[in-house]
Scaffold this motif. Structure first.
Motif, mmCIF file in Angstrom:
data_model
loop_
_atom_site.group_PDB
_atom_site.id
_atom_site.type_symbol
_atom_site.label_atom_id
_atom_site.label_comp_id
_atom_site.label_asym_id
_atom_site.label_seq_id
_atom_site.Cartn_x
_atom_site.Cartn_y
_atom_site.Cartn_z
ATOM 1 N N VAL B 225 0.836 -1.210 0.000
ATOM 2 C CA VAL B 225 0.000 0.000 0.000
ATOM 3 C C VAL B 225 0.868 1.256 0.000
ATOM 4 C CG1 VAL B 225 -2.062 -0.942 1.124
ATOM 5 C CG2 VAL B 225 -0.194 -0.095 2.535
ATOM 6 N N TYR B 226 0.358 2.299 -0.620
ATOM 7 C CA TYR B 226 1.076 3.576 -0.577
ATOM 8 C C TYR B 226 0.111 4.689 -0.183
ATOM 9 C CZ TYR B 226 -0.947 5.166 -5.015
ATOM 10 O OH TYR B 226 -1.811 5.565 -5.990
ATOM 11 N N ILE B 227 0.687 5.745 0.334
ATOM 12 C CA ILE B 227 -0.085 6.946 0.656
ATOM 13 C C ILE B 227 0.049 7.891 -0.534
ATOM 14 C CG2 ILE B 227 -0.264 8.929 2.217
ATOM 15 C CD1 ILE B 227 1.023 7.179 4.379
ATOM 16 N N PRO B 228 -1.058 8.336 -1.127
ATOM 17 C CA PRO B 228 -0.938 9.219 -2.293
ATOM 18 C C PRO B 228 -0.186 10.509 -1.949
ATOM 19 C CG PRO B 228 -3.265 8.924 -1.619
ATOM 20 C CD PRO B 228 -2.447 8.006 -0.798
ATOM 21 N N MET B 229 0.687 10.932 -2.859
ATOM 22 C CA MET B 229 1.440 12.183 -2.672
ATOM 23 C C MET B 229 0.839 13.224 -3.605
ATOM 24 S SD MET B 229 4.156 11.708 -0.609
ATOM 25 C CE MET B 229 3.817 10.295 0.422
ATOM 26 N N PHE B 230 0.374 14.338 -3.056
ATOM 27 C CA PHE B 230 -0.296 15.345 -3.874
ATOM 28 C C PHE B 230 0.620 16.499 -4.272
ATOM 29 C CE2 PHE B 230 -3.503 13.274 -1.251
ATOM 30 C CZ PHE B 230 -4.397 12.863 -2.217
ATOM 31 N N GLY B 231 1.663 16.732 -3.480
ATOM 32 C CA GLY B 231 2.531 17.882 -3.758
ATOM 33 C C GLY B 231 3.833 17.440 -4.398
ATOM 34 N N ASN B 232 4.925 18.061 -3.979
ATOM 35 C CA ASN B 232 6.232 17.742 -4.549
ATOM 36 C C ASN B 232 7.119 16.927 -3.628
ATOM 37 O OD1 ASN B 232 6.222 19.053 -7.156
ATOM 38 N ND2 ASN B 232 5.984 20.945 -5.990
ATOM 39 N N ALA B 233 6.616 16.563 -2.453
ATOM 40 C CA ALA B 233 7.443 15.769 -1.543
ATOM 41 C C ALA B 233 7.596 14.375 -2.125
ATOM 42 C CB ALA B 233 6.796 15.707 -0.167
ATOM 43 N N GLU B 234 8.781 13.777 -1.921
ATOM 44 C CA GLU B 234 9.003 12.433 -2.446
ATOM 45 C C GLU B 234 8.418 11.369 -1.538
ATOM 46 O OE1 GLU B 234 13.236 12.212 -3.012
ATOM 47 O OE2 GLU B 234 13.136 13.959 -4.325
ATOM 48 N N SER B 235 8.350 11.682 -0.268
ATOM 49 C CA SER B 235 7.874 10.695 0.697
ATOM 50 C C SER B 235 7.476 11.419 1.980
ATOM 51 C CB SER B 235 8.984 9.692 1.006
ATOM 52 O OG SER B 235 10.071 10.372 1.624
ATOM 53 N N LEU B 236 6.925 10.662 2.899
ATOM 54 C CA LEU B 236 6.564 11.204 4.213
ATOM 55 C C LEU B 236 7.544 10.668 5.256
ATOM 56 C CD1 LEU B 236 2.754 10.584 3.926
ATOM 57 C CD2 LEU B 236 3.747 12.809 4.458
ATOM 58 N N ASN B 237 7.661 11.357 6.358
ATOM 59 C CA ASN B 237 8.402 10.822 7.506
ATOM 60 C C ASN B 237 7.749 9.498 7.910
ATOM 61 O OD1 ASN B 237 7.945 10.610 10.643
ATOM 62 N ND2 ASN B 237 9.960 11.507 10.372
ATOM 63 N N VAL B 238 8.546 8.508 8.312
ATOM 64 C CA VAL B 238 8.007 7.166 8.565
ATOM 65 C C VAL B 238 6.980 7.144 9.709
ATOM 66 C CG1 VAL B 238 9.985 6.496 10.023
ATOM 67 C CG2 VAL B 238 8.594 4.725 8.933
ATOM 68 N N ALA B 239 7.163 7.992 10.714
ATOM 69 C CA ALA B 239 6.197 8.008 11.823
ATOM 70 C C ALA B 239 4.877 8.630 11.368
ATOM 71 C CB ALA B 239 6.768 8.771 13.016
ATOM 72 N N VAL B 240 4.955 9.655 10.536
ATOM 73 C CA VAL B 240 3.743 10.270 9.996
ATOM 74 C C VAL B 240 3.020 9.265 9.089
ATOM 75 C CG1 VAL B 240 2.855 12.100 8.493
ATOM 76 C CG2 VAL B 240 4.661 12.621 10.138
ATOM 77 N N ALA B 241 3.791 8.598 8.234
ATOM 78 C CA ALA B 241 3.194 7.603 7.325
ATOM 79 C C ALA B 241 2.519 6.490 8.122
ATOM 80 C CB ALA B 241 4.273 7.037 6.402
ATOM 81 N N ALA B 242 3.193 6.008 9.167
ATOM 82 C CA ALA B 242 2.604 4.957 10.003
ATOM 83 C C ALA B 242 1.294 5.443 10.607
ATOM 84 C CB ALA B 242 3.583 4.549 11.106
ATOM 85 N N GLY B 243 1.266 6.689 11.073
ATOM 86 C CA GLY B 243 0.054 7.250 11.675
ATOM 87 C C GLY B 243 -1.100 7.308 10.693
#
Lengths: 254, 254
Positions: B225-243
């Motif tokens: 599974v992935y979290i959709p990225m809407f802006g220009n960031a390549e990824s999220l911080n792992v703790a934020v993504a986990a949340g």
């Protein structure tokens, strides 16, 4: 080729001062470290005043055509200029740009009220970018966005969207005028995030790590919202909470 | 009343060693700081081997009946024993407990594959607690959970739910046997988190800050599974993504 070999060099002393907010505000400059962050800055039209490179460091090939005319320094000087344990070999002194933000009908914004941990603020800006926001406003009491730890934690996202400083009360008035609903993160007297019917346009306010959003801000909210807690934790880390809320408000609007 | 005044005292030297993983593993003890974390430990039946209090510090009144029989130390010794810039005046040496976890049908779990930043791991455990998980498994290459920065970032959540170390491959086999679907966080070849139909029972795997979840783990996933990225960031911080992922998987099952 420009070289600095003396640790007493006046530029070195001047650049090191950029780790203080006072000097950054005075000079309008800030310092960033590492090829990734510098590349993000260059790609997003941040003006590089000086590029500083350790003598053993090879600049990425893509940078060659840019005529960055770097200062070459010794390993010892790079160690003095870096604020990390393991310097990456390349630093840039950048000029702050006049970042502008205007609240527009249908827009998506994040307002930050007194977040003090640099890592948290950087992560919040990175998350705001990933969730496609139109801008971020940093209220009074929030750590300086040009702090080196904030910059590092943004992973370059600071250069991707407008991030401005301001009085949150005034920005909330702007939102009211543009009919952008203001949601404020709260623990009590609030609606569960999962029951919020977001139209996809919003301003979300998140607050200080210990005390949350100030009461003065709370009372002007259109809606207080909370993230349900299922276990024994009293609260979530502010960057995690911002991420959960932004993705939920964002998604509802799609 | 027990007092230590000499900085050469053998106990002081021994306790300070608990900031190394080697000594923690050898002694089965770890060190925590501050009234909040110590109270969480006490309330969740963590055994306190020693309580260490700075002479000017007043213990919370609620602790008085507990006969904690503290060691009283000077400010200087407290400064030596603390690993924070502003010591909080009270420390505890705790005994590790034999944390047990069993995968059950219908359960909710988080598996951590090689997260190395202590703040990230602590925040992840705090988030796992808030989202009501039944347990967390820390795979090889993950920072030690008894590292003082991890403990601080958990804000006590470590004591609220089972957190164990182990081989993720074996735990994933357990999940298969109990029909708990395993979702693995990925950037490519994955389904959007918002399209996942979670039953509310799951094991989510999150990975290293730079390289993500290892391929060996990915191939055994029921779903990437992935979290959709809407802006220009390549990824999220792992703790934020986990949340974001935990709250979404959790919510779907309600």
């Amino acid at each position: 080729m420009k070289r600095i070999e003396s640790e007493q060099n006046a530029s070195i002393k001047q650049w090191k001062k950029l780790y203080t907010r006072k000097e950054r505000d005075k000079s309008g400059q800030f310092i960033i470290e590492g090829p990734h962050l510098i590349e993000e800055a260059i790609n997003h039209n941040v003006q590089i005043a000086h590029l500083i490179v350790e003598e053993s460091y090879r600049l990425p090939a893509e940078w060659e055509h840019m005529r960055l005319d770097p200062w070459i320094v010794t390993k010892k000087i790079m160690g003095m200029l870096s604020d990390t344990e393991h310097p990456q070999g390349v630093l840039a002194i950048c000029r702050m740009s006049s970042n502008e933000l205007q609240i527009k009908a249908g827009g998506k914004y994040l307002f930050v009220d007194g977040v003090q941990d640099p890592g948290n603020l950087g992560t919040i800006i990175r998350t705001a970018d990933a969730s496609g926001l139109d801008g971020v406003v940093l209220g009074e009491g929030t750590v300086d966005v040009y702090n080196s730890k904030v910059l590092r934690s943004t992973q370059g996202s600071l250069f991707h969207l407008p991030v401005v400083k301001g009085k949150l009360e005034e920005w909330m008035d702007e939102c009211k005028q543009m009919e952008v609903p203001v949601y404020v993160s709260a623990l009590k007297g609030a609606q569960s995030l999962h029951d919020v019917n977001s139209s996809g346009s919003f301003a979300l306010v998140v607050g200080n790590e210990g005390s949350g959003v100030r009461t003065e801000i709370m009372v002007s909210a259109d809606q207080l919202v909370y993230i349900p807690m299922f276990g024994n934790a009293e609260s979530l880390n502010v960057a995690v909470a911002a991420g959960i809320m932004l993705y939920e408000l964002q998604k509802n609007g799609q």
